[in-house]
Motif scaffolding. Structure first.
Motif, PDB file in Angstrom:
ATOM      1  N   HIS A  35      61.204  39.557  55.246  1.00  0.00           N
ATOM      2  CA  HIS A  35      60.463  38.379  54.792  1.00  0.00           C
ATOM      3  C   HIS A  35      61.105  37.180  55.452  1.00  0.00           C
ATOM      4  O   HIS A  35      62.303  36.943  55.299  1.00  0.00           O
ATOM      5  N   GLN A  36      60.294  36.440  56.225  1.00  0.00           N
ATOM      6  CA  GLN A  36      60.767  35.246  56.926  1.00  0.00           C
ATOM      7  C   GLN A  36      60.258  34.034  56.164  1.00  0.00           C
ATOM      8  O   GLN A  36      59.054  33.892  55.964  1.00  0.00           O
ATOM      9  N   GLN A  37      61.154  33.158  55.758  1.00  0.00           N
ATOM     10  CA  GLN A  37      60.793  32.001  54.949  1.00  0.00           C
ATOM     11  C   GLN A  37      60.136  30.875  55.745  1.00  0.00           C
ATOM     12  O   GLN A  37      59.229  30.222  55.258  1.00  0.00           O
ATOM     13  N   ALA A  38      60.608  30.628  56.979  1.00  0.00           N
ATOM     14  CA  ALA A  38      60.088  29.497  57.756  1.00  0.00           C
ATOM     15  C   ALA A  38      59.656  29.987  59.139  1.00  0.00           C
ATOM     16  O   ALA A  38      60.201  30.970  59.633  1.00  0.00           O
ATOM     17  N   PRO A  39      58.696  29.400  59.781  1.00  0.00           N
ATOM     18  CA  PRO A  39      58.071  28.126  59.446  1.00  0.00           C
ATOM     19  C   PRO A  39      57.076  28.208  58.286  1.00  0.00           C
ATOM     20  O   PRO A  39      56.634  27.181  57.777  1.00  0.00           O
ATOM     21  N   TRP A  40      56.697  29.409  57.872  1.00  0.00           N
ATOM     22  CA  TRP A  40      55.922  29.620  56.654  1.00  0.00           C
ATOM     23  C   TRP A  40      56.313  30.987  56.134  1.00  0.00           C
ATOM     24  O   TRP A  40      56.719  31.872  56.888  1.00  0.00           O
ATOM     25  N   PRO A  41      56.239  31.214  54.828  1.00  0.00           N
ATOM     26  CA  PRO A  41      56.620  32.517  54.275  1.00  0.00           C
ATOM     27  C   PRO A  41      55.702  33.620  54.801  1.00  0.00           C
ATOM     28  O   PRO A  41      54.478  33.471  54.769  1.00  0.00           O
ATOM     29  N   GLU A  42      56.327  34.685  55.317  1.00  0.00           N
ATOM     30  CA  GLU A  42      55.540  35.775  55.886  1.00  0.00           C
ATOM     31  C   GLU A  42      56.349  37.065  55.878  1.00  0.00           C
ATOM     32  O   GLU A  42      57.532  37.069  56.210  1.00  0.00           O
ATOM     33  N   VAL A  43      55.695  38.175  55.538  1.00  0.00           N
ATOM     34  CA  VAL A  43      56.298  39.501  55.630  1.00  0.00           C
ATOM     35  C   VAL A  43      55.983  40.039  57.021  1.00  0.00           C
ATOM     36  O   VAL A  43      54.852  39.936  57.502  1.00  0.00           O
ATOM     37  N   GLN A  44      57.004  40.602  57.665  1.00  0.00           N
ATOM     38  CA  GLN A  44      56.861  41.054  59.053  1.00  0.00           C
ATOM     39  C   GLN A  44      57.533  42.409  59.254  1.00  0.00           C
ATOM     40  O   GLN A  44      58.432  42.787  58.500  1.00  0.00           O
ATOM     41  N   LEU A  45      57.125  43.085  60.325  1.00  0.00           N
ATOM     42  CA  LEU A  45      57.920  44.203  60.819  1.00  0.00           C
ATOM     43  C   LEU A  45      59.175  43.586  61.425  1.00  0.00           C
ATOM     44  O   LEU A  45      59.090  42.587  62.149  1.00  0.00           O
ATOM     45  N   PRO A  46      60.340  44.144  61.151  1.00  0.00           N
ATOM     46  CA  PRO A  46      61.553  43.609  61.772  1.00  0.00           C
ATOM     47  C   PRO A  46      61.482  43.738  63.292  1.00  0.00           C
ATOM     48  O   PRO A  46      60.997  44.727  63.823  1.00  0.00           O
ATOM     49  N   GLY A  47      61.956  42.719  63.963  1.00  0.00           N
ATOM     50  CA  GLY A  47      61.962  42.721  65.415  1.00  0.00           C
ATOM     51  C   GLY A  47      61.817  41.311  65.939  1.00  0.00           C
ATOM     52  O   GLY A  47      61.837  40.347  65.178  1.00  0.00           O
ATOM     53  N   GLY A  48      61.659  41.206  67.240  1.00  0.00           N
ATOM     54  CA  GLY A  48      61.505  39.887  67.820  1.00  0.00           C
ATOM     55  C   GLY A  48      61.574  39.930  69.325  1.00  0.00           C
ATOM     56  O   GLY A  48      61.469  40.986  69.948  1.00  0.00           O
ATOM     57  N   GLY A  49      61.785  38.758  69.891  1.00  0.00           N
ATOM     58  CA  GLY A  49      61.774  38.590  71.337  1.00  0.00           C
ATOM     59  C   GLY A  49      62.947  39.257  72.027  1.00  0.00           C
ATOM     60  O   GLY A  49      64.031  39.402  71.469  1.00  0.00           O
ATOM     61  N   ILE A  50      62.677  39.658  73.256  1.00  0.00           N
ATOM     62  CA  ILE A  50      63.706  40.246  74.119  1.00  0.00           C
ATOM     63  C   ILE A  50      64.332  39.103  74.911  1.00  0.00           C
ATOM     64  O   ILE A  50      63.633  38.382  75.619  1.00  0.00           O
ATOM     65  N   ASP A  51      65.636  38.913  74.762  1.00  0.00           N
ATOM     66  CA  ASP A  51      66.340  37.834  75.457  1.00  0.00           C
ATOM     67  C   ASP A  51      66.428  38.123  76.958  1.00  0.00           C
ATOM     68  O   ASP A  51      66.415  39.298  77.376  1.00  0.00           O
ATOM     69  N   PRO A  52      66.532  37.085  77.789  1.00  0.00           N
ATOM     70  CA  PRO A  52      66.683  37.294  79.237  1.00  0.00           C
ATOM     71  C   PRO A  52      67.864  38.225  79.534  1.00  0.00           C
ATOM     72  O   PRO A  52      68.944  38.067  78.971  1.00  0.00           O
ATOM     73  N   GLY A  53      67.627  39.216  80.375  1.00  0.00           N
ATOM     74  CA  GLY A  53      68.659  40.174  80.756  1.00  0.00           C
ATOM     75  C   GLY A  53      68.863  41.301  79.751  1.00  0.00           C
ATOM     76  O   GLY A  53      69.638  42.219  80.006  1.00  0.00           O
ATOM     77  N   GLU A  54      68.176  41.258  78.638  1.00  0.00           N
ATOM     78  CA  GLU A  54      68.326  42.275  77.579  1.00  0.00           C
ATOM     79  C   GLU A  54      67.258  43.355  77.763  1.00  0.00           C
ATOM     80  O   GLU A  54      66.134  43.071  78.158  1.00  0.00           O
ATOM     81  N   GLN A  55      67.620  44.580  77.481  1.00  0.00           N
ATOM     82  CA  GLN A  55      66.676  45.698  77.527  1.00  0.00           C
ATOM     83  C   GLN A  55      65.973  45.814  76.167  1.00  0.00           C
ATOM     84  O   GLN A  55      66.523  45.402  75.144  1.00  0.00           O
ATOM     85  N   PRO A  56      64.753  46.384  76.135  1.00  0.00           N
ATOM     86  CA  PRO A  56      63.978  46.425  74.896  1.00  0.00           C
ATOM     87  C   PRO A  56      64.672  47.118  73.714  1.00  0.00           C
ATOM     88  O   PRO A  56      64.684  46.566  72.614  1.00  0.00           O
TER      89      PRO A  56
END
Length: 144
Positions: A35-56
């Motif tokens: 559950h991510q509180q900001a920028p608005w409350p939302e339930v999500q699958l855990p995960g996110g963006g791949i940083d430069p140079g990082e593998q998936p």
């Protein structure tokens, strides 16, 4: 071609492509979500963006740990989708390329380290209803 979920791109708007990885974390008859509180409350699958140079997959392990406090083991790739959205936390219009994996939570290390996140457990059916974006809901519903 990766399937688009949700709204088409707005004509004339410039989008930045942003690759991300997300996990359906199944343990018995429950799924671990964030559950991510900001920028608005939302339930999500855990995960996110791949940083430069990082593998998936290392990115997925990092994101799951930050957002849930758990380590995990990847079982298999479920698929991918793309969506066009505004990301207020980055002030960015993005074409998000989202790859979804089925994984298993292994060990709880502690509370999430990502500010504004909390780990929650739900049944797969509940998760398919409460997840905040239609792509996450689609992948969860396919497992119910």
């Amino acid at each position: 071609m990766i399937r688009r979920i949700d709204q088409p791109p707005e004509p004339g708007r410039r989008y930045t492509r942003r690759a991300g990885v997300y996990a359906v974390l199944m343990r018995g008859d429950r799924v671990l979500l964030t559950h991510q509180q900001a920028p608005w409350p939302e339930v999500q699958l855990p995960g996110g963006g791949i940083d430069p140079g990082e593998q998936p997959l290392p990115a997925l392990h990092r994101e799951v740990r930050e957002e849930t406090g758990w380590t995990m083991q990847v079982v298999r790739r479920l698929g991918a989708f793309r969506r066009f959205t505004y990301m207020p936390e980055y002030d960015l219009w993005a074409e998000k390329l989202c790859t979804i994996y089925l994984a298993r939570p292994i060990l709880r290390l502690g509370l999430p380290s990502e500010p504004g996140h909390s780990a929650i457990w739900a049944t797969p059916r509940q998760a398919a209803e409460i997840l905040g974006n239609p792509g996450d809901r689609l992948f969860m519903a396919s497992l119910v």
